[in-house]
Design an enzyme around this catalytic site. Structure first.
Site, short mmCIF file in Angstrom:
data_model
loop_
_atom_site.label_atom_id
_atom_site.label_comp_id
_atom_site.label_asym_id
_atom_site.label_seq_id
_atom_site.Cartn_x
_atom_site.Cartn_y
_atom_site.Cartn_z
N ASP A 1 0.85 -1.19 0.00
CA ASP A 1 0.00 0.00 0.00
C ASP A 1 0.90 1.25 0.00
O ASP A 1 1.83 1.34 0.81
CB ASP A 1 -0.86 -0.06 1.28
CG ASP A 1 -1.96 0.97 1.30
OD1 ASP A 1 -2.39 1.41 0.22
OD2 ASP A 1 -2.43 1.30 2.41
N HIS A 2 0.65 2.18 -0.89
CA HIS A 2 1.39 3.45 -0.94
C HIS A 2 2.91 3.30 -1.03
O HIS A 2 3.64 3.92 -0.25
CB HIS A 2 1.06 4.33 0.28
CG HIS A 2 -0.34 4.85 0.27
ND1 HIS A 2 -0.78 5.78 -0.63
CD2 HIS A 2 -1.40 4.53 1.04
CE1 HIS A 2 -2.06 6.02 -0.41
NE2 HIS A 2 -2.47 5.27 0.60
N ASP B 1 2.69 5.11 -5.48
CA ASP B 1 1.92 6.34 -5.24
C ASP B 1 2.76 7.56 -5.60
O ASP B 1 3.51 8.08 -4.78
CB ASP B 1 1.47 6.40 -3.78
CG ASP B 1 0.62 7.63 -3.51
OD1 ASP B 1 0.42 8.43 -4.45
OD2 ASP B 1 0.16 7.79 -2.36
P1 13P Z 1 -8.90 4.62 5.92
O1 13P Z 1 -8.04 5.46 6.78
O2 13P Z 1 -10.16 5.33 5.53
O3 13P Z 1 -9.18 3.29 6.51
O4 13P Z 1 -8.13 4.36 4.54
C1 13P Z 1 -7.17 3.35 4.43
C2 13P Z 1 -6.44 3.39 3.14
O5 13P Z 1 -6.82 4.04 2.18
C3 13P Z 1 -5.21 2.60 3.02
O6 13P Z 1 -4.50 2.89 1.86
#
Ligand code: 13P
Length: 324
Positions: A85-86, A107
């Site tokens: 993620d990211h 990202d």
């Molecule tokens: P929330 O903070 O809304 O759970 O989002 C999580 C997210 O987008 C992880 O990449």
């Protein structure tokens, strides 16, 4: 597995795959139990902050353990993606690809447009050699999440999406239509009071539909999609916490988005809230407990309940495994 087939089916079937962040064993167990019970595909995602907290190698083996655990729980053909993620650099994405991740996000959304394209393309070119799928992002989400922070959001410009997806070759596109990271997505001033409840401004569905028209069938991703359930916030506050003005995305809007080309919905904060609420309640009611298993067990149960609720009542991915 990577996300390619999973997303194709989700877009065609009008549902979204849950992408739950995990940092701890209890979160991993709760995600797997929920996915197995509901026969749902699932994306387990790891942020840079999770790697700093738990160690990337440990998380990678936890994800392998998740597949084995799902089988042990009776699911012969689980569909589990291990996703970065990211990812904020080519080097980090490469490291994850080399270490067995089946999907990564690069990202570059805070970079100028051409730099975002160049970085995403570099990651795609490397990832596709190993059949790893790549999510890229156009537009900026506000909010704070681990090491990702932006003060203001900038909606995705529909006129850029064809050029961006063609030139990068990305497999899915995260867009900005009004969601944001964290448990404080809106200020009370941005909301309208309806029957005593603060209702945030609606997501920009017009932008989503314009993007869908430009990229028919292309997998779209929504970050920042926790709903920040009031009951968890109230429990936290009732048992000594202090969370003020915590406001999320209403679930009806996510349900609507799931029926479109949105095929991956990211949820992290709701898991944090479910875990913290259960731990606070347990410790307040059992002040003599000091064995972590005593309070982590109800925390795991509460997260599992939340994951099942999202899968069944919000994203609609239950019963969507290709083979059970
Ligand atoms: P929330 O903070 O809304 O759970 O989002 C999580 C997210 O987008 C992880 O990449």
């Amino acid at each position: 597995m990577n996300t390619r087939e999973m997303f194709k089916r989700a877009v065609a079937g009008g549902y979204a795959i849950p992408a739950f962040n995990f940092n701890t064993m209890e979160q991993m167990q709760a995600i797997v139990m929920a996915a197995v019970e509901t026969k749902s595909p699932v994306i387990m995602q790891v942020s840079k902050g999770a790697r700093n907290y738990a160690n990337g190698t440990i998380l990678r083996y936890m994800a392998e353990g998740a597949v084995a655990y799902a089988k042990e729980l009776g699911c012969e053909h689980p569909e589990i993606v291990l996703h970065l993620d990211h990812g904020d650099s080519f080097e980090l994405c490469k490291e994850c690809i080399d270490n067995g991740f089946s999907s990564v996000m690069i990202d570059g959304s805070s970079l100028p447009y051409e730099e975002n394209i160049a970085l995403a393309k570099k990651v795609v070119d490397y990832a596709h050699q190993f059949d790893v799928t790549v999510e890229a992002e156009l537009g900026v989400l506000a909010g704070v999440e681990d090491e990702v922070a932006a003060a203001e959001s900038h909606y995705t410009k529909p006129e850029e999406v064809i050029d961006f997806s063609t030139r990068t070759g990305c497999d899915s596109l995260a867009i900005s239509i009004g969601t944001s990271h964290g448990a404080h997505k809106f200020t009370p001033e941005q909301c309208t009071l309806v029957n005593g409840v603060l209702v945030p401004p609606p997501l920009a569905f017009d932008i989503l539909h314009e993007i869908e028209k430009k990229l028919p069938g292309f997998p779209i991703v929504l970050h920042g999609s926790s709903s920040v359930p009031m009951e968890e916030v109230n429990t936290i506050n009732q048992y000594g916490g202090h969370l003020e003005a915590a406001i999320g995305i209403p679930e009806e809007q996510l349900r609507e988005a799931s029926k479109s080309a949105v095929c991956k919905i990211n949820i992290d904060s709701d898991s944090r809230l479910a875990m913290t609420a259960a731990i606070r309640k347990h410790l307040a009611e059992h002040p003599g407990d000091f064995d972590p298993r005593q309070y982590l067990k109800p925390a795991r149960e509460n997260m599992k309940k939340m994951y099942i609720h999202k899968i069944v009542n919000v994203l609609g991915s239950d019963g969507k495994l290709a083979q059970c």
